[in-house]
Design a protein around this motif. Structure first.
Motif, PDB file in Angstrom:
ATOM      1  N   UNK A   6       0.697  -1.287   0.035  1.00 58.78           N
ATOM      2  CA  UNK A   6       0.174   0.235  -0.011  1.00 58.78           C
ATOM      3  C   UNK A   6       0.751   1.312   0.021  1.00 58.78           C
ATOM      4  N   UNK A   7       1.043   1.737  -1.263  1.00 55.77           N
ATOM      5  CA  UNK A   7       1.734   3.190  -1.222  1.00 55.77           C
ATOM      6  C   UNK A   7       0.814   4.405  -1.187  1.00 55.77           C
ATOM      7  N   UNK A   8       1.262   5.340  -1.827  1.00 57.37           N
ATOM      8  CA  UNK A   8       0.398   6.813  -1.671  1.00 57.37           C
ATOM      9  C   UNK A   8      -0.120   7.161  -2.989  1.00 57.37           C
ATOM     10  N   UNK A   9      -0.343   6.116  -3.882  1.00 56.76           N
ATOM     11  CA  UNK A   9      -1.134   6.280  -4.982  1.00 56.76           C
ATOM     12  C   UNK A   9      -2.746   5.829  -4.487  1.00 56.76           C
ATOM     13  N   UNK A  10      -3.594   6.507  -5.230  1.00 59.78           N
ATOM     14  CA  UNK A  10      -5.089   5.881  -5.086  1.00 59.78           C
ATOM     15  C   UNK A  10      -5.974   6.396  -6.158  1.00 59.78           C
ATOM     16  N   UNK A  50       2.162  11.802  -2.804  1.00 59.65           N
ATOM     17  CA  UNK A  50       0.699  11.241  -2.915  1.00 59.65           C
ATOM     18  C   UNK A  50       0.041  11.659  -3.954  1.00 59.65           C
ATOM     19  N   UNK A  51      -0.609  10.600  -4.785  1.00 57.70           N
ATOM     20  CA  UNK A  51      -1.205  10.881  -6.142  1.00 57.70           C
ATOM     21  C   UNK A  51      -2.520  10.401  -6.208  1.00 57.70           C
ATOM     22  N   UNK A  52      -3.541  11.000  -6.670  1.00 56.12           N
ATOM     23  CA  UNK A  52      -5.227  10.655  -6.648  1.00 56.12           C
ATOM     24  C   UNK A  52      -5.495  10.786  -7.798  1.00 56.12           C
ATOM     25  N   UNK A  59      -1.076  17.294  -3.068  1.00 60.12           N
ATOM     26  CA  UNK A  59      -1.015  15.845  -3.473  1.00 60.12           C
ATOM     27  C   UNK A  59      -1.446  16.061  -5.116  1.00 60.12           C
ATOM     28  N   UNK A  60      -0.616  15.356  -5.861  1.00 60.59           N
ATOM     29  CA  UNK A  60      -0.618  15.439  -7.208  1.00 60.59           C
ATOM     30  C   UNK A  60      -2.210  14.982  -7.716  1.00 60.59           C
ATOM     31  N   UNK A 109      -3.829  14.430   6.315  1.00 58.08           N
ATOM     32  CA  UNK A 109      -3.212  15.334   5.219  1.00 58.08           C
ATOM     33  C   UNK A 109      -1.870  14.589   4.727  1.00 58.08           C
ATOM     34  N   UNK A 110      -1.371  15.301   3.787  1.00 54.64           N
ATOM     35  CA  UNK A 110      -0.054  14.829   3.155  1.00 54.64           C
ATOM     36  C   UNK A 110       0.897  15.023   4.103  1.00 54.64           C
ATOM     37  N   UNK A 111       1.897  14.160   4.095  1.00 55.82           N
ATOM     38  CA  UNK A 111       3.194  13.928   5.012  1.00 55.82           C
ATOM     39  C   UNK A 111       4.327  14.519   4.158  1.00 55.82           C
TER      40      UNK A 111
END
Length: 527
Positions: A139-143, A338-340, A360-361, A329-331
Motif C-alpha cells: 500500500x503506497x501513496x497512490x489512490x 501522494x497521487x490521486x 497531492x498530485x 493530510x499529506x506527510x
C-alpha cells in the motif's frame, strides 16, 4: 456470552490438514487462510464483543473465516454454515480443523454481524487484511477512486403503496390505546391490514384520484393526532417516514383534492422497507435503485484501501475525503508523493481544493467547459484571478465583480457594451446584454485542472492508471460473489457487507501475490 477459543491441537488421524495440503492451492484463499487465520483473525481481536460471564461462543476466528468465505462465494447464512459442516476446504481454511469438528447454526453469523455493527470497530476484518498488505509494502501513496451501483434488496414502491405501508408501519409501533385513536381518524374505510392495493378500477382516473386523496387524508389525520406528543424513538421514526412519503409525492389542487405531483422529488424515498435506498443514475440513459459502493485502491498492487456506501443519488466526490483519509493530510517527510486519480465524477471544486491544499498530485479528470448553443466555451476566455479580469477571444477585458446574493461565487465578468459591435458576437452570445462569464468559488483550482487535461504526459498517466479501478470493481461485482444485488437492507448493513466483500477480495489478491501473515511477522509463501 463469553469468548470461545479455537482448538490449536488437532487429531492427526481426523485432521483436514493431511487431506487438503496437496489438494488445495497455496495461492488460493483457502490456502492463505489456513496458513494465516490465527494471525489475521485471532480470537482476542474480538474479545470486546463478548462478556466475562455466560456460555462460550463459537470461536470468533472460525466465524470470521466463515464470513469471509461466505462473502467471496456469495452464499446465504444457511448455505455458509452447511458448507462449513461438509466442505473440508472450509475447515482447512479455519486452521485445519478436524473433519468432525461440530458446525453451528446460521444465527451465529447474524449475531456476529450485529455485535460488530454495535462495536467501535465494525470493519475490523477489512482492517486486519489491509494491515497485512500495508506491512508487506503493498500500500503506497497512490489512490484511484471510483463507484459502482449496488441494486437494493427491496421492491420500489409507488405512491399509494408507500403511503399505505407507512401508515401500517406507524400502527404497528404505537401502543394499543394510541392505535385506536389513530384508527378512529381513518375516513377512507381502509383497515390497513393488508399489503395488497385496494381493489378499484385502475383505468378510471376519478377512482385513482379518490384513492390517493382518501389515503393522504388518513395519513395527515394520523400525523395531526401525533403532533405535539412526546413520542418514543420507534414511533417518532415511523411518523417522520409517513410525513416524508406523503409530502414528497402529493400536492393540493385548487379544488382541495390531493393529487400526485408531476415529476420526481430530488431525494425521494422509494421504499418503506428500506427508507435509505434511492433512485440513482449511472448515465443519463441508465438509472438504478439502491446504493452506490465507493472504493479507493492502490493501483500498483490493486489492493482496496477504503470502502464506503451511500444512497444512489449521492455524488461521488462527497465521500472522496473519507476514502483518502489514510493519505490526508499529506506527510511532508513521506518518501513518495501522494497521487490521486479519478474520473470526471470526482472533478468537483471542493475535492480539487483539498488535493491542491495538501500538495497531492491531482490526477482527477475535470469536465470540459460546456459550449451553450454552439457559442465559445468558457475555456476560450482568459481568466486572471490575480488581476480580477477576464479577457474574451476578441481581446476585450471585463472586471470580475461580486454577485449580490451569491456568496458561494467569486463573481462575474459582464462584457456588456463591448459585445455590441464585436465581429465575434455571433460566435459568442445571443444575449441582448452581451456575454457574462461566471467565476465560481473554486475557479482557482478548476482552471489548472482543465489545463492539465491538455498535457500529453498527464493524459498518458491517467489512461495507464485509472482503468485499474474498473478491473477491481469487476472483481467485486462478479456473479460468484453475489453480483450487484445488495444482500441486506439499510445503508449500515450494506456498507458492512461491502467492506467484508472488499476484505475477501483483498485476501484473494494477497494469496495470488504470495503474501501471508503470521502472528509475528509477514512472510512470503512458497509453493
Amino acid at each position: 456470552m463469553t469468548l470461545g477459543r479455537v482448538p490449536r491441537q488437532g487429531d492427526l488421524l481426523r485432521s483436514t490438514v493431511e487431506f487438503c495440503a496437496g489438494r488445495v492451492g497455496v495461492d488460493s484463499i483457502y490456502g492463505v487462510l489456513h496458513r494465516d487465520c490465527f494471525g489475521l483473525f485471532p480470537d482476542e481481536m474480538f474479545a470486546d464483543l463478548f462478556t466475562d460471564v455466560g456460555r462460550r461462543s463459537v470461536p470468533p476466528m472460525i466465524v470470521a473465516v466463515v464470513m469471509v468465505l461466505q462473502r467471496i462465494e456469495g452464499l446465504s447464512d444457511r448455505e455458509a454454515v452447511e458448507r462449513f459442516a461438509f466442505d473440508a476446504r472450509w475447515k482447512y481454511a479455519a486452521g485445519g480443523l478436524d473433519f468432525d469438528y461440530p458446525g453451528f447454526v446460521h444465527t451465529v453469523l447474524v449475531d456476529m454481524r450485529a455485535r460488530l455493527a454495535r462495536s467501535d470497530r465494525p470493519d475490523r476484518i477489512f482492517d486486519a487484511v489491509l494491515e497485512v498488505a500495508r506491512a508487506a509494502g503493498l500500500v503506497g501513496r497512490k489512490r484511484v477512486l471510483d463507484s459502482t451501483p449496488l441494486y437494493d434488496a427491496v421492491a420500489t414502491m409507488d405512491t399509494i403503496t408507500l403511503i399505505r405501508s407507512a401508515i401500517r408501519g406507524l400502527l404497528a409501533v404505537v401502543s394499543a390505546g394510541l392505535a385506536g385513536e389513530l384508527r378512529a381518524r381513518v375516513s377512507s374505510g381502509d383497515d390497513y391490514a393488508s399489503t395488497a392495493k385496494p381493489v378499484i378500477d385502475w383505468d378510471d382516473e376519478t377512482a385513482r384520484e379518490q384513492l390517493i386523496d382518501s389515503r393522504t387524508r388518513d395519513g395527515l389525520a394520523m400525523l395531526a393526532v401525533l403532533d405535539g406528543l412526546d413520542l418514543d424513538e420507534a414511533v417518532d421514526k415511523a411518523a417522520r417516514l409517513l410525513a416524508t412519503v406523503v409530502g414528497q409525492d402529493i400536492t393540493t389542487g385548487e379544488d382541495g383534492i390531493f393529487r400526485i405531483v408531476r415529476g420526481t422529488a430530488a431525494d425521494r424515498v422509494i421504499s418503506t422497507v428500506d427508507p435509505e435506498t434511492r433512485h440513482g443514475r449511472k448515465t443519463q440513459a441508465r438509472g438504478f435503485d439502491g446504493y452506490k459502493g465507493h472504493i479507493a485502491i492502490d493501483p500498483d498492487s490493486e489492493i482496496i484501501t477504503a470502502t464506503e456506501v451511500t444512497p444512489a443519488n449521492s455524488g461521488d466526490a462527497e465521500v472522496a475525503p473519507g476514502l483518502l483519509a489514510d493519505i490526508l493530510p499529506a506527510e511532508a517527510e513521506a518518501e513518495a508523493e501522494a497521487r490521486v486519480f479519478g474520473d470526471a465524477a470526482y472533478g468537483a471544486g471542493e475535492l480539487l481544493k483539498l488535493l491542491d491544499d495538501n500538495g497531492i498530485h491531482n490526477g482527477v479528470k475535470v469536465q470540459p467547459a460546456s459550449s451553450v448553443k454552439g457559442h465559445f466555451s468558457k475555456d476560450r476566455f482568459e481568466i486572471d484571478l490575480d488581476r480580477a479580469v477576464v479577457r474574451c477571444p476578441a481581446g476585450h477585458t471585463a472586471p470580475i465583480r461580486p454577485r449580490k446574493g451569491q456568496p458561494s461565487t467569486i463573481g462575474a465578468a459582464a462584457f456588456g457594451a463591448a459585445c455590441g459591435g464585436c465581429p465575434l458576437r455571433q460566435q459568442c452570445t445571443s444575449a441582448a446584454a452581451g456575454r457574462t462569464i461566471g467565476i465560481g468559488a473554486h475557479e482557482k483550482h478548476l482552471l489548472p485542472a482543465r489545463a492539465r487535461r491538455r498535457d500529453p504526459a498527464w493524459r498518458a498517466e491517467y489512461r495507464a492508471t485509472r482503468p485499474k479501478v474498473e478491473r477491481k470493481i469487476g472483481h467485486l461485482m462478479r456473479r460468484r460473489h453475489g453480483g450487484r444485488r445488495a444482500r441486506v437492507r439499510g445503508k449500515v448493513k450494506t456498507a458492512a457487507d461491502f467492506s467484508l466483500l472488499a476484505a475477501a477480495v483483498n485476501l484473494a489478491r494477497l494469496a495470488v501475490l504470495g503474501i501471508g501473515s503470521t502472528t509475528a511477522q509477514l512472510t512470503p509463501t512458497t509453493a
